[in-house]
Write an enzyme that holds these catalytic residues in place. Structure first.
Site, short mmCIF file in Angstrom:
data_model
loop_
_atom_site.label_atom_id
_atom_site.label_comp_id
_atom_site.label_asym_id
_atom_site.label_seq_id
_atom_site.Cartn_x
_atom_site.Cartn_y
_atom_site.Cartn_z
N ARG A 1 4.10 7.69 11.45
CA ARG A 1 2.87 8.09 10.77
C ARG A 1 3.20 8.97 9.57
O ARG A 1 4.15 9.77 9.61
CB ARG A 1 2.00 8.89 11.75
CG ARG A 1 0.62 9.25 11.26
CD ARG A 1 -0.22 8.02 11.05
NE ARG A 1 -1.66 8.33 10.97
CZ ARG A 1 -2.57 7.44 10.58
NH1 ARG A 1 -2.20 6.20 10.24
NH2 ARG A 1 -3.84 7.75 10.56
N THR B 1 -4.24 -2.84 6.66
CA THR B 1 -3.35 -2.77 7.82
C THR B 1 -2.94 -4.16 8.29
O THR B 1 -3.61 -5.15 8.01
CB THR B 1 -4.00 -2.00 8.99
OG1 THR B 1 -4.51 -0.78 8.50
CG2 THR B 1 -3.04 -1.73 10.11
N1 GLU Z 1 -5.42 4.07 8.70
C1 GLU Z 1 -6.03 3.44 9.83
C2 GLU Z 1 -5.48 4.01 11.12
O1 GLU Z 1 -4.40 4.51 11.15
C3 GLU Z 1 -5.82 1.98 9.82
C4 GLU Z 1 -6.55 1.37 8.66
C5 GLU Z 1 -7.07 -0.01 8.89
O2 GLU Z 1 -6.71 -0.66 9.85
O3 GLU Z 1 -7.86 -0.46 8.08
O4 GLU Z 1 -6.15 3.99 12.10
#
Ligand code: GLU
Length: 596
Positions: free
Chosen positions: A115, A412
């Site tokens: 992360r 993602t």
């Molecule tokens: N940043 C999001 C997360 O870590 C994921 C973003 C997405 O899937 O659109 O939960």
């Protein structure tokens, strides 16, 4: 539920024999260089290893690694690096992710937390201006949203720990795709189109992704030589090359002084990232979350992701309930999701900064206290209040104060790999928004993340928000790469993109597969609904609402939720690789040797 399961060595033997005799194996060189995204296959069953991603090139590169004797970790890194080329708006070395790995030799599940971290100068009010939170879109396209990328360190760590290739060899296929190009498909065009306005604001981004101000044409060849060179740099010098030295300096400069065109109408705020933040970055190994469900062992991602705890808590609530027919099963799925989301929002953040009661959240006793709130005949009024995971569960249906939150981005990506030795990877990675923060590091060929907008900008929990920004803190994620074992050996691995809908997508696929009797392809393809503790359930058009409306659920339309991939390990030793048949243009599943 599942019976005879071959040993790992038998699986290896079958695969080795098939490889030796060339059954169904097409040598890598027989493929046209880069077939592009057309002709994708969303399901494949066979032996010797499997790959499922959203993209044909990434799956091909991962499969080539397996065919040449690489393992699931090598293939996952190779496929992820290729996604950085062909799906640059969803993932890449400017972002982060979570890597879950089942090691066949030890029977253990490991995870890597890749992360992004906030800069050391970030404070809880960094997303406020004059006491007012920034507009979300303004925060996204800024330097302020950029966390230290975790993906290069994740790849290096995974390969060092469990891979058989080094980074140089694992990056080879992806570098080749970047340099020689791939064929642009409609999804790539759509995702570029969604970003034209902000890419136009940055010369580096428009030079790379736009052709005279517009997206490239479907069917044209897209090359990213800058990224090929950056991959070469990582290949030569290792992941450190991104965290120290010239590339690190360029990242810091891009964040602190975003290369916005002078005539751009966009106000692009500078960010806080410094060289020391990059140099200090680590991608630690973490214990996975663990619950049992219907006799299976479900492993997921611990904080700072809320994926493992929220999927796990919801499964525990479902197991504590009487599910009954399809309507009742879906009713309980929606209610369990809402309850688990209330607890996620109230209690889960980066546990280096906040005290996350993870063990309690995943206990059967807490789940029973939450499950007792569910009425089979009437949907709960949303939002529901969080529970009290205090270890004292004698009180009936105890609740605390309310709080809601939930985004459902379309960025993602998730990939799943397995090898002939029985190792398995479930890996979700992202740059957060579609197109990240919109800023390509000049001359380097990749976008920066906007992961820090996953923090809450202001307190949503009455003084107890676990997900406010902080120095060196990791924003709470919803990513939920999941590996499930039956009797100690792999049964299923899966994950999805989709912001906080990731959690409900993974959960719904599991309910479809384990409770509603669907096979994995049907479980993935089935219309989705997501209840994240909001007044209305969001549902895809095909989701059957009538019986649930009769129970009091209200619905809002969501055209598309998630883009999952997974692998099921079938009785008899075969692997079934599965991707989306249609969502996001369909995914790509493949096995080394076809057959069932
Ligand atoms: N940043 C999001 C997360 O870590 C994921 C973003 C997405 O899937 O659109 O939960």
């Amino acid at each position: 539920m599942r019976s005879s399961r071959p040993t790992g060595s038998l699986v290896a033997l079958v695969a080795a024999a098939a490889l030796a005799f060339g059954v169904g194996v097409t040598p890598a060189s027989a493929h046209p260089p880069h077939p592009g995204h057309g002709g994708k296959v969303s399901e494949a069953t066979g032996y010797g290893g499997a790959v499922a991603t959203v993209d044909a090139d990434a799956t091909r590169v991962g499969l080539d690694v397996l065919r040449k004797g690489g393992n699931a970790v090598d293939a996952a890194v190779a496929a992820a690096a290729t996604l950085g080329v062909t799906e640059p708006f969803s993932s890449g070395i400017g972002g982060g992710g979570f890597f879950v790995y089942y090691d066949a030799a030890t029977g253990k599940v490991h995870t890597i937390d890749g992360r992004e971290t906030a800069p050391m100068t970030m404070r809880s009010d960094s997303f406020l201006e004059n006491g007012v939170p920034l507009l979300f879109a303004d925060a996204v396209t800024s330097g302020l949203s950029v966390g230290v990328p975790g993906t290069p360190r994740t790849w290096a760590t995974a390969l060092e720990q469990w891979g058989s290739l080094d980074l140089r060899r694992a990056l080879r296929g992806a570098t080749d795709v970047a340099r020689r190009g791939f064929v642009v498909d409609q999804t790539f065009v759509d995702q570029t189109t969604a970003n034209v306005a902000r890419f136009s604001a940055f010369r580096s981004s428009s030079d790379l992704f736009l052709r005279r101000g517009a997206p490239p044409a479907v069917g044209s060849v897209f090359r990213n030589r800058d990224l090929a060179d950056t991959y070469d740099l990582l290949a030569r010098k290792g992941a450190d090359a991104l965290y120290t030295g010239r590339l690190a300096q360029e990242i810091v400069r891009t964040v602190q002084d975003p290369p916005v065109r002078r005539n751009s109408p966009l106000v692009v705020r500078p960010g806080l990232l410094e060289l020391g933040d990059l140099a200090a970055y680590q991608a630690p190994l973490r214990e996975p979350t663990h619950v049992t469900y219907r006799g299976l062992d479900v492993y997921g991602m611990a904080p700072p992701s809320s994926g493992g705890s929220t999927v796990g808590e919801a499964l525990n609530i479902l197991e504590a309930s009487d599910l009954g027919d399809t309507t009742q099963t879906l009713h309980h799925y929606l209610e369990a999701s809402a309850l688990a989301f209330a607890d996620r929002n109230r209690y889960v953040g980066d546990d280096a900064f906040v005290d996350v009661p993870l063990e309690e959240l995943l206990s059967d006793e807490f789940a029973a206290e939450r499950a007792c709130l569910i009425d089979p005949e009437v949907a709960l009024t949303k939002p529901v209040s969080p529970g009290v995971p205090d270890g004292d569960y004698s009180a009936e249906c105890e609740t605390a104060a309310v709080g809601t939150e939930g985004s459902d981005g379309q960025s993602t990506t998730h990939l799943t790999t397995a090898d002939r030795w029985g190792n398995v990877v479930a890996y979700t990675l992202t740059i957060e928004s579609l197109g990240g923060n919109g800023i390509v590091v000049p001359g380097r060929g990749f976008l920066l993340n906007n992961e820090l907008t996953d923090f809450n900008f202001t307190d949503t929990q009455g003084g107890a928000d676990p997900n406010l920004p902080g120095p060196g803190k990791r924003p709470r994620s919803s990513m939920a790469p999941t590996i499930i074992l039956a009797d100690g050996t792999p049964f299923l691995a899966l994950g999805s993109p989709g912001g906080s809908t990731i959690i409900t997508t993974v959960l719904q696929i599991l309910v479809n597969r384990l409770d509603l009797g669907m096979d994995l392809p049907a479980a993935v393809a089935a219309p989705r609904a997501t209840q994240r503790n909001t007044a209305a359930v969001q549902a895809e058009p095909g989701f059957d609402r009538t019986a649930l409306q009769a129970l009091g659920h209200t619905f809002a339309d969501n055209p598309e939720i998630g883009a999952a991939t997974g692998i099921e390990f079938l009785d008899g030793g075969a692997m079934q690789a599965v991707a989306e048949p249609t969502r996001r243009g369909g995914g790509s599943a493949a096995v080394v040797v076809h057959g069932s």
